[in-house]
Scaffold this motif. Sequence first.
Motif, mmCIF file in Angstrom:
data_model
loop_
_atom_site.group_PDB
_atom_site.id
_atom_site.type_symbol
_atom_site.label_atom_id
_atom_site.label_comp_id
_atom_site.label_asym_id
_atom_site.label_seq_id
_atom_site.Cartn_x
_atom_site.Cartn_y
_atom_site.Cartn_z
ATOM 1 N N GLN A 125 0.840 -1.193 0.000
ATOM 2 C CA GLN A 125 0.000 0.000 0.000
ATOM 3 C C GLN A 125 0.873 1.241 0.000
ATOM 4 O OE1 GLN A 125 -3.132 0.306 2.903
ATOM 5 N NE2 GLN A 125 -3.719 -1.842 2.708
ATOM 6 N N ASP A 131 -4.711 13.601 1.508
ATOM 7 C CA ASP A 131 -5.871 13.090 0.774
ATOM 8 C C ASP A 131 -7.097 13.904 1.168
ATOM 9 O OD1 ASP A 131 -7.365 11.516 -0.901
ATOM 10 O OD2 ASP A 131 -7.354 9.732 0.360
ATOM 11 N N LYS A 164 3.830 10.291 -5.683
ATOM 12 C CA LYS A 164 2.764 10.427 -6.677
ATOM 13 C C LYS A 164 1.806 11.546 -6.272
ATOM 14 C CE LYS A 164 2.954 5.394 -7.155
ATOM 15 N NZ LYS A 164 2.183 4.126 -7.041
ATOM 16 N N TYR A 166 -1.916 13.060 -7.345
ATOM 17 C CA TYR A 166 -3.170 12.894 -8.074
ATOM 18 C C TYR A 166 -3.906 14.232 -8.003
ATOM 19 C CZ TYR A 166 -2.199 7.895 -7.391
ATOM 20 O OH TYR A 166 -1.609 6.646 -7.365
ATOM 21 N N GLU A 169 -9.086 15.648 -11.523
ATOM 22 C CA GLU A 169 -9.870 14.497 -11.970
ATOM 23 C C GLU A 169 -9.061 13.209 -12.052
ATOM 24 O OE1 GLU A 169 -12.951 15.020 -12.072
ATOM 25 O OE2 GLU A 169 -12.878 17.201 -12.059
ATOM 26 N N ASP A 170 -7.759 13.274 -11.852
ATOM 27 C CA ASP A 170 -6.926 12.071 -11.962
ATOM 28 C C ASP A 170 -7.041 11.248 -10.690
ATOM 29 O OD1 ASP A 170 -6.040 12.719 -14.493
ATOM 30 O OD2 ASP A 170 -4.312 13.832 -13.762
ATOM 31 N N ASN A 171 -7.673 10.087 -10.797
ATOM 32 C CA ASN A 171 -7.872 9.217 -9.641
ATOM 33 C C ASN A 171 -7.131 7.893 -9.769
ATOM 34 O OD1 ASN A 171 -9.730 10.969 -8.266
ATOM 35 N ND2 ASN A 171 -11.280 10.394 -9.784
ATOM 36 N N LYS A 172 -7.200 7.274 -10.941
ATOM 37 C CA LYS A 172 -6.612 5.950 -11.119
ATOM 38 C C LYS A 172 -5.105 6.021 -11.322
ATOM 39 C CE LYS A 172 -10.784 3.775 -12.965
ATOM 40 N NZ LYS A 172 -11.389 3.015 -14.103
ATOM 41 N N SER A 173 -4.658 6.985 -12.088
ATOM 42 C CA SER A 173 -3.227 7.144 -12.346
ATOM 43 C C SER A 173 -2.793 8.525 -11.884
ATOM 44 C CB SER A 173 -2.931 6.981 -13.840
ATOM 45 O OG SER A 173 -3.283 5.689 -14.283
ATOM 46 N N THR A 175 -1.126 12.182 -11.714
ATOM 47 C CA THR A 175 -0.799 13.259 -12.644
ATOM 48 C C THR A 175 0.708 13.442 -12.739
ATOM 49 O OG1 THR A 175 -2.768 14.348 -11.750
ATOM 50 C CG2 THR A 175 -1.408 15.639 -13.242
ATOM 51 N N CYS A 177 4.292 11.528 -11.404
ATOM 52 C CA CYS A 177 4.846 10.311 -10.792
ATOM 53 C C CYS A 177 6.361 10.389 -10.844
ATOM 54 C CB CYS A 177 4.335 9.075 -11.529
ATOM 55 S SG CYS A 177 4.802 7.522 -10.735
#
Length: 304
Positions: A125, A131, A164, A166, A169-173, A175, A177
């Motif tokens: 994790q 967040d 990382k 995010y 609107e970027d949730n899965k990948s 913005t 990295c």
Amino acid sequence: MIRKIWCTLPVNKVVFLRNIILRIFWDGQDIPSVEVPIGDFFGIAHGRQKRMVTPFVGMQDARGLNCMIPMPFRKEVRITLENDSDQDVPMFFYQIDFTLGDQLEDNAGYFHAQFRRSNPCPIRQDYIVLDDVCGKGVYLGTVLGIRNLYSSHLEEWWGEGEVKFYIDEDNKSPTICGTGLEDYIGSGWGTDETVTPYQGAPLLDQERGLYSLYRFHSFDPIYFEKRIKVTVQQLGSGQRSWAKEFYGEKGGYYKAAGCAEDDDICLFERNDDYSSVAYWYQTLPTTPFPGLPDRKERLEGLRT
């Protein structure tokens, strides 16, 4: 506008540095926009004091705690310090410098800082630095504390994980990295104990497995319009044989740069004790923070 916060207290007292809680409330809000143990707020994790001087926060000569982050407000500000330790603080001195009547731009954001700790952070994790932040703003920087829980091999390297961001609107990948934790603080192929104005590692205590890192995005600001999330991947490198003894198959085990696929030197998943301070500016209202770790959670594993 708050221009500078300075304070000093008895040195080398982990119980105070991790249990005196700084909170700041902007313009009549009932919830704090800053809620951080005092040592972590001024740039060093784990309740330690080390020499660190940056344009934003630092511990001059490891004794004078300084913050020179500009903190605008429009109506009022309330600053509190709570002694949540089990001891009286015998001496504590402070000074807050501020100006009134500043002409602020309409979009001037409010300063925020949040503390978190995950001890241990579950394997596979990413550690969450920040967040559930909603609003418009800019991310200023990170103080990151790592306590190496790979106890039989403290010399093994923990800093391969990607930082990382995010954004909106970027949730899965993510913005943004990164390429590794040592790269995020400006080094590469590991790091030495170093302090520069905007990034560094002021504490590398190999004997106790305690590390404190920082990075300020002064020249590479990270803007967000709606929300932001910041995480750190838990990834290390070292001997596959040792790691398998400790982590079993949970370690994953990946090819390391410059090594063959079956080489004993590899990358692997870890689970260490992470703590952090995130600094950022945003519009109000402040999203309520997660519950501050209690005294036991803040101090576990850190007393000398």
